[in-house]
Design an enzyme around this catalytic site. Sequence first.
Site, PDB file in Angstrom:
ATOM      1  N   ASP A  11       3.668  17.814  -9.394  1.00 22.85           N
ATOM      2  CA  ASP A  11       4.896  17.018  -9.250  1.00 22.85           C
ATOM      3  C   ASP A  11       5.876  17.246 -10.384  1.00 22.85           C
ATOM      4  OD1 ASP A  11       4.009  15.999  -6.877  1.00 22.85           O
ATOM      5  OD2 ASP A  11       3.369  14.071  -7.680  1.00 22.85           O
ATOM      6  N   ARG A  34       0.463  10.126  10.315  1.00 19.32           N
ATOM      7  CA  ARG A  34       0.140   9.626   8.977  1.00 19.32           C
ATOM      8  C   ARG A  34       1.403   9.085   8.320  1.00 19.32           C
ATOM      9  NH1 ARG A  34       0.334  11.561   3.568  1.00 19.32           N
ATOM     10  NH2 ARG A  34      -1.635  11.491   2.373  1.00 19.32           N
ATOM     11  N   HIS A  51      -2.378  19.149  -6.764  1.00 19.82           N
ATOM     12  CA  HIS A  51      -2.857  18.490  -5.554  1.00 19.82           C
ATOM     13  C   HIS A  51      -2.173  19.035  -4.311  1.00 19.82           C
ATOM     14  CE1 HIS A  51       0.700  16.168  -6.841  1.00 19.82           C
ATOM     15  NE2 HIS A  51       0.921  15.997  -5.540  1.00 19.82           N
ATOM     16  N   HIS A  80       0.723  21.782  -5.221  1.00 17.51           N
ATOM     17  CA  HIS A  80       1.868  21.693  -6.120  1.00 17.51           C
ATOM     18  C   HIS A  80       1.582  20.714  -7.254  1.00 17.51           C
ATOM     19  CE1 HIS A  80       2.479  18.357  -3.298  1.00 17.51           C
ATOM     20  NE2 HIS A  80       3.144  17.750  -4.275  1.00 17.51           N
TER      21      HIS A  80
END
Length: 328
Positions: free
Chosen positions: A241, A307, A297, A239
């Site tokens: 941002d 994570r 990214h 996507h």
Amino acid sequence: MAPQRRAAPRGPEGGGTGTGAGAGQGRGGRRRHSSPSAKRSRGQQESRWRWLRAAFLLLTTAAIGALLSWRYLGAEDGVTEVLARRRENLQDKFIEIPCSEDYDSQKRFEGCTPRKCGRGVTDAVITREEAERIRRIAERGLSLGGSDGGASILDLHSGALSLGKHFVNLYRYFGDKIQDIFTEEDFALYRDVRQRIQQRIAQAFGINSSSMYLTKPTFFSRINNTEAKTTHDEYWHPHVDKVTYGSFDYTSLLYLSDYSEDFGGGRFVFMDAGSNKTIEPQAGRVSFFTSGSENLHRVEKVHWGTRYAITISFTCNPDHGIGDPVLT
């Protein structure tokens, strides 16, 4: 006197192929005819050799195919360069790249709207100890809820918290109990960390930090390998941002856990044409980048462990700015 013949080579089972009863040379140098049993034996041995050659060829072909498949899948994964490795200590690493046209279709804010685009990584802005303290804030907040899928969100600004397959407002849902979860010191640390990241971004892109405004969504994320239950859990899709959120001009991520130690997979990947780049998270590492299509990214799927990170985003448009969270 007739010349002596050399014995034939030994076969794979250790038996002679040209000597012994019923084969090879008789007494006095006279050659005897092979018996039917000897012919059958040679036929069986030749059959074994053909089978062994075929099996070897098959195994070799399979091995080559597996290697090519592995190389193909590696190419499909697209990670061809590591920008920041786990256990590296990067003071400041910045790569300038051409800006996309995403900023041309909106109002420009001089001294802030990107004219210089790129991406950076630093381990020199936030200490590991500060990152661990920030992570504990995330852990306490997310202990109140959490997604049924693999990705959980905590937004201290809006109060959004993943709960099952939905979101609730943390402050309304838990009311006065929030005072038992967070402290004023937690929010002060959060604010201080945000300000230092903002200043580092401004320095890298040659703009004034006061012309940047915190924007939404800015949030903690907790990701594990639980199967996705809703589209909100599918964090791994590529996507942009600025396309996804609109107000973003600069994006940053502060990592709060360590790749290969706390979790497997989960690397951050810039999807460049033909030569993708990856960042291996470690606690205290900050990555930042301009939010347009020049920085397409994704995040790899987390295969094991958990994570933690916090996304902190900035806009040049004051109308889209938000304030720091306040413990009420």
